[in-house]
Design an enzyme around this catalytic site. Sequence first.
Site, PDB file in Angstrom:
ATOM      1  N   HIS A 179       0.832  -1.201   0.000  1.00 56.93           N
ATOM      2  CA  HIS A 179       0.000   0.000   0.000  1.00 56.93           C
ATOM      3  C   HIS A 179       0.863   1.246   0.000  1.00 56.93           C
ATOM      4  CE1 HIS A 179      -3.485   2.565   1.360  1.00 56.93           C
ATOM      5  NE2 HIS A 179      -4.084   1.760   0.499  1.00 56.93           N
ATOM      6  N   HIS A 202      -5.255   5.768  -5.774  1.00 50.19           N
ATOM      7  CA  HIS A 202      -6.419   6.354  -5.112  1.00 50.19           C
ATOM      8  C   HIS A 202      -7.003   7.469  -5.970  1.00 50.19           C
ATOM      9  CE1 HIS A 202      -4.657   4.380  -1.535  1.00 50.19           C
ATOM     10  NE2 HIS A 202      -5.916   4.318  -1.144  1.00 50.19           N
ATOM     11  N   HIS A 211      -7.606  -2.500  -4.901  1.00 50.82           N
ATOM     12  CA  HIS A 211      -7.746  -3.042  -3.548  1.00 50.82           C
ATOM     13  C   HIS A 211      -8.384  -4.430  -3.557  1.00 50.82           C
ATOM     14  CE1 HIS A 211      -6.983   1.197  -2.467  1.00 50.82           C
ATOM     15  NE2 HIS A 211      -6.498   0.686  -1.348  1.00 50.82           N
ATOM     16  N   HIS A 339     -15.120   5.330   3.421  1.00 52.71           N
ATOM     17  CA  HIS A 339     -13.784   4.726   3.384  1.00 52.71           C
ATOM     18  C   HIS A 339     -12.752   5.617   4.070  1.00 52.71           C
ATOM     19  CE1 HIS A 339      -9.873   5.197   1.232  1.00 52.71           C
ATOM     20  NE2 HIS A 339      -9.731   3.941   1.630  1.00 52.71           N
ATOM     21  N   HIS A 343     -10.568   5.429   7.871  1.00 54.08           N
ATOM     22  CA  HIS A 343      -9.114   5.552   7.996  1.00 54.08           C
ATOM     23  C   HIS A 343      -8.769   6.578   9.078  1.00 54.08           C
ATOM     24  CE1 HIS A 343      -6.817   3.244   4.987  1.00 54.08           C
ATOM     25  NE2 HIS A 343      -7.916   3.268   4.247  1.00 54.08           N
ATOM     26  N   PHE A 362      -1.729   6.587   4.340  1.00 52.89           N
ATOM     27  CA  PHE A 362      -1.655   5.464   3.410  1.00 52.89           C
ATOM     28  C   PHE A 362      -0.342   4.690   3.521  1.00 52.89           C
ATOM     29  CE2 PHE A 362      -4.761   7.744   0.338  1.00 52.89           C
ATOM     30  CZ  PHE A 362      -5.834   7.180   0.998  1.00 52.89           C
ATOM     31  N   HIS A 375     -11.017  -2.795   4.357  1.00 51.95           N
ATOM     32  CA  HIS A 375     -11.119  -2.775   2.893  1.00 51.95           C
ATOM     33  C   HIS A 375     -11.910  -3.964   2.367  1.00 51.95           C
ATOM     34  CE1 HIS A 375      -9.301   0.595   0.808  1.00 51.95           C
ATOM     35  NE2 HIS A 375      -8.598   0.779   1.916  1.00 51.95           N
TER      36      HIS A 375
END
Length: 743
Positions: A179, A202, A211, A339, A343, A362, A375
Site C-alpha cells: 500500500h 487512489h 484493492h 472509506h 481511515h 496510506f 477494505h
Amino acid sequence: MSTSLPLITSSVTTTFTARTKKTQGFRVSSCNNVTPTNNDDNDNNQLILPETQKLVLPNNMNVDRRNLLVGLGGVCTAANLASLSSTLASPITAPDPKCKYSYVDKPGSAIRTLKCCPPNLGKEVKPFVFPHKKEPVRMRWPAHKGTKEQVEKYKRAIAAMRALPDDHPHSFKQQASIHCAYCNGGYTQIESGFPDVELQIHNSWLFFPFHRWYLYFYERILGKLIDDPTFALPYWNWDDPAGMEIPEIFLGDESNPLYDFFRDPKHLPPRVVDLAYSGKDQDIDPSLDQKECNLITMHRDMITNAVDDISFFGGVYVGGSEPVKNGDPSIGSVEAGCHTAMHLWVGRPRSEFPNGEDMGNFYSAGYDPLFFVHHANVDRMWKLWKDLCLPGHVEPVEDEWLNSSYLFYDENEDLIRVYNKDAVDMRKLGFDYSHTDINNVPWRNSRPAKRKEKLPPASGGVHPGKQPLKLTDKNLKVRVTRPDPPKDDDRKNYKEVLFIDGIKHKGNKLVKFDVFVNDKISADDQALSTCDPEYAGGFAQIAHGSDMAMPCGARFGLDELLEDTNSEDDKVAVVKLVPRTPAEKITIGNIRIDWVSASIPLADVEKLNSEVFLPVKLGNILKVSIDRPDVIEKRFYKEVLSIKGKNLDNKAVKFDVFVNDKVNKNSKKEDLPTPCSPEYAGRFARLPLNNGDSSSDFEVTFDLDKLLRDTKTNHKREVVVALVPKTAETKSLIITDILIKLV
C-alpha cells in the site's frame, strides 16, 4: 413483424460462405457519406449516466490499448490507423519491482519505514490464472460474528505472517508495504511511457479494482501459511449497526496478533464509529443516535451520490495522468466518504503523531490488520452497489480501465500481472461475502428525516463565476443557478447532480470539507450535522505523496436532498462548504449543477415509428427491428449482435444496448429495464483518442444466445435493439450498420 418500429434487415456472416444469407433492406454498410461533426446541436456539457448490474463486455473489447498502434482490433479499424494521434490514452500499467523511496509530509517523524519497495526475486512476470472451478469458495465473514474456529484460524495466519523475515514477499512488513509503494510515490508510470509521472491508485477508477486484487492475494497467502485452501478473511461490517465498533477480536495487547498500538484510544469500544468522521468528534442531534446517522451516511454514499460509474468508482485515470488530474477528475462516493472517514477514525490523532499512523496515513495503513478487514467491507460495497440494480450501477467498460494492471506476489511467490477486467467477477475469483443480501442491508431506505415546513429560499453567497474560489478556515457560501429541468414527460429519466470541479490542494496534507445545500437554518459561520437532510456529502483526502498541487473533484446527487428539504421549486441552490481541517491553499475551480440521464427516455418512444435509413445519427435513442438469420444447425453457431459506427476521435463515446425490451410510451418508471434485466446486452465505451478532427470507425459485438433464452424470445424471427447514449457527446455518433451474425 411490428410496424411501430423501424426495420433494418440483417446480413448474416457465417463460417461457410455458401450459407451466407444477404437480403436487401434499409441497412447501409458504408459510412463514407456521413461524418460526425463538432458542431452538433445536441452537443452540450450535460453528463449522462449509465445503467447496468452485470458487467457485459463487448466481445471485442478485451484488447490491450497499447497494441492498437500495431494491430487495430476492437474499437478502431485499421483503415483509420493514420488518424490516431500520439496522445492515444493508454491503460495504467504498474511497473516491475523496481521502485523508489516513498514519502510522507513529516519524514523525520515517520514511525514506519519509507523503504516500501517489494523484494526482487529475479522472477519473470507471469499472467494471471483464475482459481480452478473445483476450489471451494472462500466465504468472507463479518468480524463481529466470527465463529471460534474462524477467529482462531485468522489469528494463527496473521501470527505466521508476522513470523516471516521482513524480506520475504509474504511477510507482514512486505504486505503492508504494498500500500505504501502504490500510494505514497513509490512507483512511476514508466511502463505506460511516462517515467516522470507518479503512479497513484487512489482518487480515481483504479481504487476499487486495485484493492480487490490486494485483498485477493493477501487472503490466499494467509491461507497458504496455515495450509488451509478454504481460509477467508473477515470483513468489518461497519455499515450494519451491530458492527459499528472496532471488532472485539482486534483488541487486547501485543500478545494478540491482530492488535495494533497505533489506533486512537478514544475510539475503542464501546465507542460507535462515525462514518462521516472529519478528524473531530461531532455532536449530533439528540433525537438521533450515531448508528442512525451512520445509516444515513451509507445511504448517501451508496445511492444518493453513487448514481453512475464515475460517481461510484471515480474519474478516468490513464497513462500520463497526474494523480487525479484527468479529463473527468472526481473521487468515488465511497472512497471520499465512509472509506476515508474510517481511515481517519481509527488512526492515531496527528496531535500525537504528525503522520497519523497507522490507518490515518496510506504509507502505514497496512501495518494495522484492521486495514485489510476495513477494505474487505469497502470491496463488499462494490458488490452491494451492483446488487442494488439501479440505473447507472455498472463498472466502467472503457478499454483503459479494463486493461489497467498491477503486479503482486501470489501465494507461491510468483510475480503475477493482474488486470481490472479479471477483477469484476468475484465468483470466478473464488470468494464471496456472507450476510450480504441486498434486500436486508439496513441503510437501503435510510434517508434523513424530511423538513416539516417549507422555508423561504436560502440567501447569501458568492456567485460561482468569481473563480477560482479560495477555501479558507471560514465557511464558503456559493449561489448556483439550477439548470432548466427536462420536459415534464421526460423528467423521470434524469437526475440532478451537484459538481464541484477543480479542487486543488497539497497532496501531503489531510483535507476534509463538508458540503451542505440550501441550509436555511444555521448561521453563515455555523453548520448543521451530517445527519441533516441539507448535508450533501463530504470531500476528504488522506495525506499521501508529495506536496504537489493535486486537482480533483466531487459529485453529489440532489434529487433526494431537494425533496427532503422542500427545495424542489427553488431556482437557485446555495452551496455551503464547511472546512473541517486547516484549509491550506485549497481552491475550487467550479461549482455547477447539471442533469444526467438515468434510463431509456420514454419521451422519445413515440418518435420511433418512422423508417430509419442507415447511416443515422444516434440522437437520444435509436430503436430498430432486425431480422434474425436462418439457421440450419444452430448448435454449430453462436448468434452475435454487431453494431458498427463512426465517431470523432476527440469525443467520448458511451452507449448501452438493450434487446427485446418491452418499453413503450405507457411504461412506468418501475417497468424500465435495469442493470439486472435480462434484456440488457451490454455497453460500449471509448475515451477520446486525440484532440484533432479525425474520425474512426468501430465495431462492437454482443452475444445473443443467453439473452434470447433468458428473455424467452429465442423463437421470434426478429429482435428489437435499443441503443441509449450515456453522454451528450455520444448523441452525435453515426451508426452505420446493425446486424446479426452467426459465428
